[in-house]
Design a protein around this motif. Structure first.
Motif, PDB file in Angstrom:
ATOM      1  N   THR A 187       0.863  -1.189   0.000  1.00 54.34           N
ATOM      2  CA  THR A 187       0.000   0.000   0.000  1.00 54.34           C
ATOM      3  C   THR A 187       0.896   1.234   0.000  1.00 54.34           C
ATOM      4  N   GLY A 188       0.416   2.292  -0.655  1.00 61.01           N
ATOM      5  CA  GLY A 188       1.141   3.564  -0.643  1.00 61.01           C
ATOM      6  C   GLY A 188       2.159   3.720  -1.750  1.00 61.01           C
ATOM      7  N   ILE A 189       2.023   2.984  -2.844  1.00 57.75           N
ATOM      8  CA  ILE A 189       3.006   3.116  -3.935  1.00 57.75           C
ATOM      9  C   ILE A 189       3.025   4.545  -4.481  1.00 57.75           C
ATOM     10  N   GLU A 190       1.889   5.258  -4.388  1.00 55.08           N
ATOM     11  CA  GLU A 190       1.859   6.649  -4.862  1.00 55.08           C
ATOM     12  C   GLU A 190       2.775   7.527  -4.010  1.00 55.08           C
ATOM     13  N   VAL A 191       2.925   7.202  -2.720  1.00 59.82           N
ATOM     14  CA  VAL A 191       3.853   7.936  -1.840  1.00 59.82           C
ATOM     15  C   VAL A 191       5.288   7.717  -2.336  1.00 59.82           C
ATOM     16  N   ILE A 192       5.624   6.483  -2.653  1.00 56.56           N
ATOM     17  CA  ILE A 192       6.964   6.146  -3.165  1.00 56.56           C
ATOM     18  C   ILE A 192       7.230   6.908  -4.463  1.00 56.56           C
ATOM     19  N   ARG A 193       6.263   6.901  -5.367  1.00 54.50           N
ATOM     20  CA  ARG A 193       6.437   7.585  -6.661  1.00 54.50           C
ATOM     21  C   ARG A 193       6.616   9.093  -6.470  1.00 54.50           C
ATOM     22  N   ASN A 194       5.865   9.688  -5.538  1.00 55.19           N
ATOM     23  CA  ASN A 194       6.011  11.120  -5.262  1.00 55.19           C
ATOM     24  C   ASN A 194       7.373  11.443  -4.661  1.00 55.19           C
ATOM     25  N   ILE A 195       7.860  10.584  -3.768  1.00 54.78           N
ATOM     26  CA  ILE A 195       9.217  10.782  -3.228  1.00 54.78           C
ATOM     27  C   ILE A 195      10.222  10.749  -4.375  1.00 54.78           C
ATOM     28  N   GLY A 196      10.006   9.860  -5.333  1.00 51.19           N
ATOM     29  CA  GLY A 196      10.906   9.756  -6.485  1.00 51.19           C
ATOM     30  C   GLY A 196      10.990  11.025  -7.315  1.00 51.19           C
ATOM     31  N   LYS A 197       9.976  11.874  -7.248  1.00 51.12           N
ATOM     32  CA  LYS A 197       9.943  13.126  -8.024  1.00 51.12           C
ATOM     33  C   LYS A 197      10.542  14.307  -7.263  1.00 51.12           C
ATOM     34  N   THR A 198      11.065  14.055  -6.059  1.00 50.37           N
ATOM     35  CA  THR A 198      11.619  15.118  -5.227  1.00 50.37           C
ATOM     36  C   THR A 198      12.862  15.736  -5.886  1.00 50.37           C
ATOM     37  N   PRO A 199      12.937  17.072  -5.976  1.00 49.66           N
ATOM     38  CA  PRO A 199      14.149  17.711  -6.497  1.00 49.66           C
ATOM     39  C   PRO A 199      15.354  17.390  -5.604  1.00 49.66           C
ATOM     40  N   THR A 200      16.495  17.160  -6.231  1.00 51.63           N
ATOM     41  CA  THR A 200      17.695  16.756  -5.500  1.00 51.63           C
ATOM     42  C   THR A 200      18.872  17.682  -5.801  1.00 51.63           C
ATOM     43  N   ALA A 201      19.929  17.515  -5.008  1.00 52.82           N
ATOM     44  CA  ALA A 201      21.162  18.296  -5.175  1.00 52.82           C
ATOM     45  C   ALA A 201      22.314  17.475  -4.608  1.00 52.82           C
ATOM     46  N   ASN A 202      23.519  18.001  -4.751  1.00 49.99           N
ATOM     47  CA  ASN A 202      24.681  17.400  -4.105  1.00 49.99           C
ATOM     48  C   ASN A 202      24.829  17.998  -2.716  1.00 49.99           C
ATOM     49  N   VAL A 203      25.141  17.136  -1.745  1.00 55.31           N
ATOM     50  CA  VAL A 203      25.399  17.574  -0.376  1.00 55.31           C
ATOM     51  C   VAL A 203      26.739  16.960   0.018  1.00 55.31           C
ATOM     52  N   GLY A 204      27.786  17.797   0.061  1.00 59.97           N
ATOM     53  CA  GLY A 204      29.123  17.271   0.321  1.00 59.97           C
ATOM     54  C   GLY A 204      29.466  16.247  -0.744  1.00 59.97           C
ATOM     55  N   PRO A 205      29.917  15.054  -0.343  1.00 62.78           N
ATOM     56  CA  PRO A 205      30.291  14.040  -1.328  1.00 62.78           C
ATOM     57  C   PRO A 205      29.101  13.239  -1.869  1.00 62.78           C
ATOM     58  N   TYR A 206      27.896  13.535  -1.396  1.00 61.01           N
ATOM     59  CA  TYR A 206      26.723  12.738  -1.753  1.00 61.01           C
ATOM     60  C   TYR A 206      25.897  13.411  -2.847  1.00 61.01           C
ATOM     61  N   GLY A 207      25.508  12.631  -3.835  1.00 63.58           N
ATOM     62  CA  GLY A 207      24.667  13.128  -4.912  1.00 63.58           C
ATOM     63  C   GLY A 207      23.246  12.631  -4.768  1.00 63.58           C
ATOM     64  N   ASP A 208      22.332  13.264  -5.491  1.00 63.24           N
ATOM     65  CA  ASP A 208      20.921  12.859  -5.536  1.00 63.24           C
ATOM     66  C   ASP A 208      20.234  12.929  -4.172  1.00 63.24           C
ATOM     67  N   VAL A 209      20.648  13.891  -3.343  1.00 61.86           N
ATOM     68  CA  VAL A 209      20.065  14.081  -2.010  1.00 61.86           C
ATOM     69  C   VAL A 209      18.865  15.026  -2.136  1.00 61.86           C
ATOM     70  N   PRO A 210      17.700  14.634  -1.625  1.00 60.95           N
ATOM     71  CA  PRO A 210      16.549  15.531  -1.694  1.00 60.95           C
ATOM     72  C   PRO A 210      16.846  16.907  -1.088  1.00 60.95           C
ATOM     73  N   ARG A 211      16.447  17.969  -1.803  1.00 59.71           N
ATOM     74  CA  ARG A 211      16.657  19.340  -1.301  1.00 59.71           C
ATOM     75  C   ARG A 211      15.867  19.579  -0.019  1.00 59.71           C
ATOM     76  N   SER A 212      14.699  18.980   0.066  1.00 60.06           N
ATOM     77  CA  SER A 212      13.881  19.032   1.278  1.00 60.06           C
ATOM     78  C   SER A 212      13.855  17.614   1.842  1.00 60.06           C
ATOM     79  N   PRO A 213      14.332  17.414   3.080  1.00 54.19           N
ATOM     80  CA  PRO A 213      14.488  16.049   3.600  1.00 54.19           C
ATOM     81  C   PRO A 213      13.207  15.214   3.558  1.00 54.19           C
ATOM     82  N   VAL A 214      13.373  13.971   3.157  1.00 52.36           N
ATOM     83  CA  VAL A 214      12.286  12.985   3.180  1.00 52.36           C
ATOM     84  C   VAL A 214      12.558  12.118   4.402  1.00 52.36           C
TER      85      VAL A 214
END
Length: 187
Positions: free
Chosen positions: A151-178
Motif C-alpha cells: 500500500t502507498g506506492i503513490e507515496v513512493i512515486r512522489n518521493i521519487g519526483k523530489t528535487p535533488t542536489a549534491n550535499v558534500g560528497p553525496y549526490g541525488d540528495v533531496p533538497r527538502s528532507p524525506v
C-alpha cells in the motif's frame, strides 16, 4: 470427526507459518505512509536483519538520502543532517532467490562488495533488470530483493519526483528532507 482431527493435526504439524503469513512493515514519513510485505522464505537472513533494525528503532528519524526519479529511492542509513548511523555487521547477499528488482520491490543497498549490506535499502521505481542476480561473479551477483510495497506506492512515486542536489560528497540528495519518522512491524 476423523476428518476434522486429521486437518487439525496437519495444521499443527506444519508449524505456525500456516497461520502467520508474511510479515508486514509500515513506514510513516513526512511525505505519507506506505506498507511493505517481506518475503522471509525467499531471503531469510535479509528479512531477519531488516526486522532486527525495525524492532530496535534504528530507522526512526532517518531519511531517504538518495532519490533518482524513474530508478529508485534509497534510505535507512543517514540522519537529516547527513550523518551516517552506526550499523550492525554486514549480511550475506541472498540475491539468487528468484525475486527481481521490479517496480515496487524493496532490496538491500550495498557497496561493490557483494556481502556488504547492512541497514540501507532501496525501493525500485521501475523494473531495474540490470540489478538482478545473473551469476555469482561479484559484478553480476545483483541486489537482494526481500519484499514489495503493498500500500502507498503513490507515496513512493512522489518521493521519487523530489528535487535533488549534491550535499558534500553525496549526490541525488533531496533538497527538502524525506524523513522516515517510524518503521513498525505490524504482522
Amino acid at each position: 470427526m476423523r476428518h476434522y482431527l486429521f486437518v487439525f493435526l496437519l495444521f499443527a504439524l506444519s508449524g505456525t507459518s500456516v497461520f502467520a503469513g508474511n510479515p508486514q512493515v509500515s513506514f510513516e514519513t513526512n511525505r505519507g505512509n506506505f506498507t511493505i510485505e517481506l518475503y522471509p522464505e525467499k531471503a531469510p537472513k535479509t528479512v531477519e536483519n531488516f526486522i532486527a533494525y525495525v524492532n530496535s528503532g534504528f530507522y526512526k528519524e532517518t531519511i531517504f538520502h538518495r532519490v533518482i526519479n524513474n530508478f529508485m529511492i534509497q534510505g535507512g542509513g543517514f540522519t537529516a543532517s547527513m550523518e551516517e548511523k552506526e550499523t550492525r555487521a554486514p549480511i550475506i547477499n541472498e540475491s539468487n532467490n528468484g525475486l527481481n528488482n521490479e517496480a515496487g520491490t524493496i532490496a538491500m543497498a550495498r557497496t561493490s562488495e557483494p556481502n556488504s549490506a547492512t541497514s540501507q535499502f532501496f525501493i525500485n521505481l521501475e523494473n531495474n533488470q540490470f540489478l538482478n542476480y545473473r551469476d555469482p561473479n561479484p559484478q553480476l551477483i545483483g541486489y537482494c530483493v526481500f519484499g514489495r510495497v503493498t500500500t502507498g506506492i503513490e507515496v513512493i512515486r512522489n518521493i521519487g519526483k523530489t528535487p535533488t542536489a549534491n550535499v558534500g560528497p553525496y549526490g541525488d540528495v533531496p533538497r527538502s528532507p524525506v524523513i522516515i519518522h517510524q518503521v513498525k512491524l505490524i504482522k
